[in-house]
Design a protein around this motif. Sequence first.
Motif, PDB file in Angstrom:
ATOM      1  N   ILE A  80       0.832  -1.209   0.000  1.00 14.71           N
ATOM      2  CA  ILE A  80       0.000   0.000   0.000  1.00 14.71           C
ATOM      3  C   ILE A  80       0.864   1.255   0.000  1.00 14.71           C
ATOM      4  O   ILE A  80       0.613   2.186  -0.767  1.00 14.71           O
ATOM      5  CB  ILE A  80      -0.976  -0.020   1.202  1.00 14.71           C
ATOM      6  CG1 ILE A  80      -2.077  -1.051   0.949  1.00 14.71           C
ATOM      7  CG2 ILE A  80      -1.573   1.363   1.454  1.00 14.71           C
ATOM      8  CD1 ILE A  80      -2.994  -1.293   2.134  1.00 14.71           C
ATOM      9  N   VAL A  81       1.898   1.278   0.832  1.00 18.31           N
ATOM     10  CA  VAL A  81       2.797   2.441   0.875  1.00 18.31           C
ATOM     11  C   VAL A  81       3.482   2.630  -0.477  1.00 18.31           C
ATOM     12  O   VAL A  81       3.577   3.749  -0.997  1.00 18.31           O
ATOM     13  CB  VAL A  81       3.831   2.289   2.015  1.00 18.31           C
ATOM     14  CG1 VAL A  81       4.937   3.336   1.919  1.00 18.31           C
ATOM     15  CG2 VAL A  81       3.139   2.372   3.376  1.00 18.31           C
ATOM     16  N   TRP A 123      -8.485  -3.094  -2.281  1.00 26.48           N
ATOM     17  CA  TRP A 123      -8.468  -4.545  -2.054  1.00 26.48           C
ATOM     18  C   TRP A 123      -7.464  -4.906  -0.969  1.00 26.48           C
ATOM     19  O   TRP A 123      -7.758  -5.709  -0.079  1.00 26.48           O
ATOM     20  CB  TRP A 123      -8.146  -5.251  -3.366  1.00 26.48           C
ATOM     21  CG  TRP A 123      -8.273  -6.753  -3.326  1.00 26.48           C
ATOM     22  CD1 TRP A 123      -8.873  -7.528  -2.371  1.00 26.48           C
ATOM     23  CD2 TRP A 123      -7.778  -7.666  -4.302  1.00 26.48           C
ATOM     24  NE1 TRP A 123      -8.792  -8.855  -2.695  1.00 26.48           N
ATOM     25  CE2 TRP A 123      -8.124  -8.961  -3.872  1.00 26.48           C
ATOM     26  CE3 TRP A 123      -7.097  -7.510  -5.495  1.00 26.48           C
ATOM     27  CZ2 TRP A 123      -7.789 -10.100  -4.606  1.00 26.48           C
ATOM     28  CZ3 TRP A 123      -6.771  -8.651  -6.221  1.00 26.48           C
ATOM     29  CH2 TRP A 123      -7.115  -9.931  -5.789  1.00 26.48           C
ATOM     30  N   ASN A 124      -6.276  -4.322  -1.012  1.00 29.37           N
ATOM     31  CA  ASN A 124      -5.264  -4.640  -0.008  1.00 29.37           C
ATOM     32  C   ASN A 124      -5.630  -4.086   1.365  1.00 29.37           C
ATOM     33  O   ASN A 124      -5.351  -4.723   2.376  1.00 29.37           O
ATOM     34  CB  ASN A 124      -3.887  -4.155  -0.468  1.00 29.37           C
ATOM     35  CG  ASN A 124      -3.226  -5.162  -1.365  1.00 29.37           C
ATOM     36  OD1 ASN A 124      -2.584  -6.083  -0.899  1.00 29.37           O
ATOM     37  ND2 ASN A 124      -3.425  -5.026  -2.670  1.00 29.37           N
ATOM     38  N   GLY A 130      -9.021  -8.074   7.145  1.00 33.62           N
ATOM     39  CA  GLY A 130      -9.541  -9.434   7.230  1.00 33.62           C
ATOM     40  C   GLY A 130     -10.877  -9.635   6.544  1.00 33.62           C
ATOM     41  O   GLY A 130     -11.599 -10.579   6.852  1.00 33.62           O
ATOM     42  N   TRP A 131     -11.189  -8.769   5.600  1.00 31.96           N
ATOM     43  CA  TRP A 131     -12.457  -8.885   4.882  1.00 31.96           C
ATOM     44  C   TRP A 131     -12.209  -9.109   3.408  1.00 31.96           C
ATOM     45  O   TRP A 131     -11.355  -8.436   2.845  1.00 31.96           O
ATOM     46  CB  TRP A 131     -13.306  -7.626   5.076  1.00 31.96           C
ATOM     47  CG  TRP A 131     -14.674  -7.783   4.527  1.00 31.96           C
ATOM     48  CD1 TRP A 131     -15.746  -8.304   5.167  1.00 31.96           C
ATOM     49  CD2 TRP A 131     -15.117  -7.427   3.221  1.00 31.96           C
ATOM     50  NE1 TRP A 131     -16.833  -8.298   4.334  1.00 31.96           N
ATOM     51  CE2 TRP A 131     -16.474  -7.761   3.125  1.00 31.96           C
ATOM     52  CE3 TRP A 131     -14.495  -6.882   2.103  1.00 31.96           C
ATOM     53  CZ2 TRP A 131     -17.221  -7.557   1.975  1.00 31.96           C
ATOM     54  CZ3 TRP A 131     -15.234  -6.672   0.957  1.00 31.96           C
ATOM     55  CH2 TRP A 131     -16.597  -7.018   0.907  1.00 31.96           C
ATOM     56  N   GLY A 138      -2.674 -13.118  -1.347  1.00 30.69           N
ATOM     57  CA  GLY A 138      -3.223 -13.020  -2.699  1.00 30.69           C
ATOM     58  C   GLY A 138      -3.341 -11.610  -3.245  1.00 30.69           C
ATOM     59  O   GLY A 138      -2.888 -11.337  -4.365  1.00 30.69           O
ATOM     60  N   PRO A 139      -3.955 -10.667  -2.509  1.00 30.06           N
ATOM     61  CA  PRO A 139      -4.078  -9.311  -3.039  1.00 30.06           C
ATOM     62  C   PRO A 139      -2.727  -8.626  -3.288  1.00 30.06           C
ATOM     63  O   PRO A 139      -2.605  -7.848  -4.236  1.00 30.06           O
ATOM     64  CB  PRO A 139      -4.870  -8.575  -1.948  1.00 30.06           C
ATOM     65  CG  PRO A 139      -5.647  -9.657  -1.272  1.00 30.06           C
ATOM     66  CD  PRO A 139      -4.729 -10.848  -1.278  1.00 30.06           C
TER      67      PRO A 139
END
Length: 169
Positions: A80-81, A123-124, A130-131, A138-139
């Motif tokens: 994400i970063v 998504w990440n 945890g959803w 995977g993401p």
Amino acid sequence: MSDLDLSVFVEFGVGLAGFSGVVVAFAQRSGRLGDYDRFRVIQLLMGALIPAFLGLLPVILASFGIKGEETWRIAGIAFIVSLLANSGAAIVYARRMSPKARRSLSPVIWLISLGGGVFFLIWNALNLMGWPRPVSFGPVVAGMTWLLAMASLMFFRLLLVRLGDEPKA
């Protein structure tokens, strides 16, 4: 070592970055890149090298005894970063370009790039919460693959649209 072999990301990313350097070196005549070409090369390198370095992360973490879900969480945060840095750099570099060079950028590629970035960011982030399932890698792997696909697109554009040409990138 991690059960998941991410060496393909390291090899692909480094190879793509290396070949890009060769293409730029042989195609460049003035010794300096214009705004348009610099933007494409920077985006290509970031899109190739981020997955390469993220592919090393599980091995590095495993050498410190960090494995499993904790590795996936750390990798998700790092992704994400990295994605935010990559998107931020694209926006900053595009704004610094001359108006003429900025007009050469393809709105379709911008939409794909930024739209994909938002998708993988969300998504990440959801994955880290945890959803809809427990945290997985995977993401992150899918996002790394997407970055390499975008870098490959920039590489093909670098080959097919000669440096310094004015068509849309």
